[in-house]
Design a protein around this motif. Sequence first.
Motif, PDB file in Angstrom:
ATOM      1  N   GLY A  57     -38.842 -17.092  -1.233  1.00 18.15           N
ATOM      2  CA  GLY A  57     -39.287 -15.714  -1.358  1.00 18.15           C
ATOM      3  C   GLY A  57     -40.355 -15.569  -2.417  1.00 18.15           C
ATOM      4  N   GLN A  58     -40.833 -14.341  -2.555  1.00 17.42           N
ATOM      5  CA  GLN A  58     -41.804 -14.056  -3.610  1.00 17.42           C
ATOM      6  C   GLN A  58     -41.093 -13.959  -4.950  1.00 17.42           C
ATOM      7  N   GLN A  99     -34.869 -10.653  -5.767  1.00 20.25           N
ATOM      8  CA  GLN A  99     -34.456  -9.248  -5.816  1.00 20.25           C
ATOM      9  C   GLN A  99     -35.168  -8.494  -6.932  1.00 20.25           C
ATOM     10  N   TRP A 123     -38.066  -8.774  -8.146  1.00 19.65           N
ATOM     11  CA  TRP A 123     -39.464  -8.457  -7.841  1.00 19.65           C
ATOM     12  C   TRP A 123     -39.585  -7.461  -6.691  1.00 19.65           C
ATOM     13  N   GLU A 124     -38.688  -7.523  -5.732  1.00 17.54           N
ATOM     14  CA  GLU A 124     -38.859  -6.731  -4.514  1.00 17.54           C
ATOM     15  C   GLU A 124     -38.112  -5.402  -4.495  1.00 17.54           C
ATOM     16  N   TYR A 125     -37.099  -5.228  -5.347  1.00 18.99           N
ATOM     17  CA  TYR A 125     -36.133  -4.156  -5.072  1.00 18.99           C
ATOM     18  C   TYR A 125     -36.630  -2.755  -5.426  1.00 18.99           C
ATOM     19  N   GLN A 149     -35.192  -9.134   1.235  1.00 23.95           N
ATOM     20  CA  GLN A 149     -35.030 -10.568   1.489  1.00 23.95           C
ATOM     21  C   GLN A 149     -33.980 -11.211   0.591  1.00 23.95           C
TER      22      GLN A 149
END
Length: 423
Positions: free
Chosen positions: A183-184, A245, A247-249, A256
């Motif tokens: 993931g990122q 999580q 970075w994306e949440y 992801q």
Amino acid sequence: MGLNKSWIESANAAESQFPLNNLPYGVFLDEDGAGSPCVAIGDMIVDLGVLEDEGLIDAGGEDPVFDVPFLNEFMDLGKDAWAEVRARLTDLLAEGGDDALSGNSDLLEAALIAQADVQMGMPFVVGEYTDFYAGRNHATNVGIMFRGKENALPPNWLHIPIGYNGRASTVVVSGTDFHRPNGQLKGPNDAVPSFGPCKRLDIELEMGAVVGTGSAMGKPVSVAEADEMIFGYVLLNDWSARDIQAWEYQPLGPFQAKAFATTISPWVVPKAALEPFRCSTPEREFELLPYLQEPGPMLYNIDLEVALAPEGKDETVISRTNYNEMYYSSAQQLAHHASGGCEMSTGDLLGSGTISGVEKDQRGALLEITWAGAEPIELESGESRTFLEDGDTVTLRGACKGDGFTIGFGDCTGKILPAVKFP
């Protein structure tokens, strides 16, 4: 309530997970990989398809429900059918009960199988999967880490069961290995993100409520009605990629970081088996809105533990806690889910949220146990861990302790494989 004795002697041992009081439902796989519904009793399973063919159980009348490799058709029949089948199975398996099974050697050979000789499959087809954030100790710990003690709980937390819609496609049965997710990732000192394997892979110790009967779109249900809709419960590990999580949440929540694997135990313990272990949710700082108020005890006294084993080495129990630590029950979560008009369906799965006690050794995620990696834990192998490494196996266990008997769920186990190289 004491032990209900069975003519299957292994079911009468105090340490057996599957006494006659339990009778959890699952699906076993035959030599060709085809699934058949069954119940566990002692160290054996009973093939429900065989009993249905022989006319010893009759849940669906002219329409058989145990001739398919999942429990959904049976669950969809509702609470009266669940009670009738449970009563009939109890009579067939009880010491001194109906001898239509125990007294028929040919039928016994066809219907009774050693658990050690079979592999278990997914017990039901997961319709939708929703994960909640309903354990106060967990939410408080995570909030302190990321927002500080004064703002640990979001302002809505004490009023509403917070949740997010997960992925049903990657809910897997115990014993399924999975790859570390990619993931990122973006560290605090990175100008831009990178792509690669998760470095902070974690567990979440949860219970899963399995919806047996659904609700219509646009139709709210009460907490009492929601409780009657629940067929049973499984152990659930909602594996989490904490760095992905992070970075994306924001602003929409996990994506992801939570979509790559969720593991459940192979046995669905029916709600009827848990009735003697009901207990109440805690006292509230704020009175809940009427649609969330419970008519009676809706939690269960279920002892839980998490064990971690490095590859080829003995396991270490890293946490012990209890399901009674939850702030919101599954019935409340289900009622809230339907309150806005969301249709709930047979086979929907509701994750309780991470279950943590007050003490460090009662926490249900490595994020909490190691305080975001700042306090590594020591394993009996001599190794230490902050988060999971490749080759690690994590096992969740749960049991209700009665008077001379145990209600168990079977192990909920998963092993971490190395990340797939991509791109």
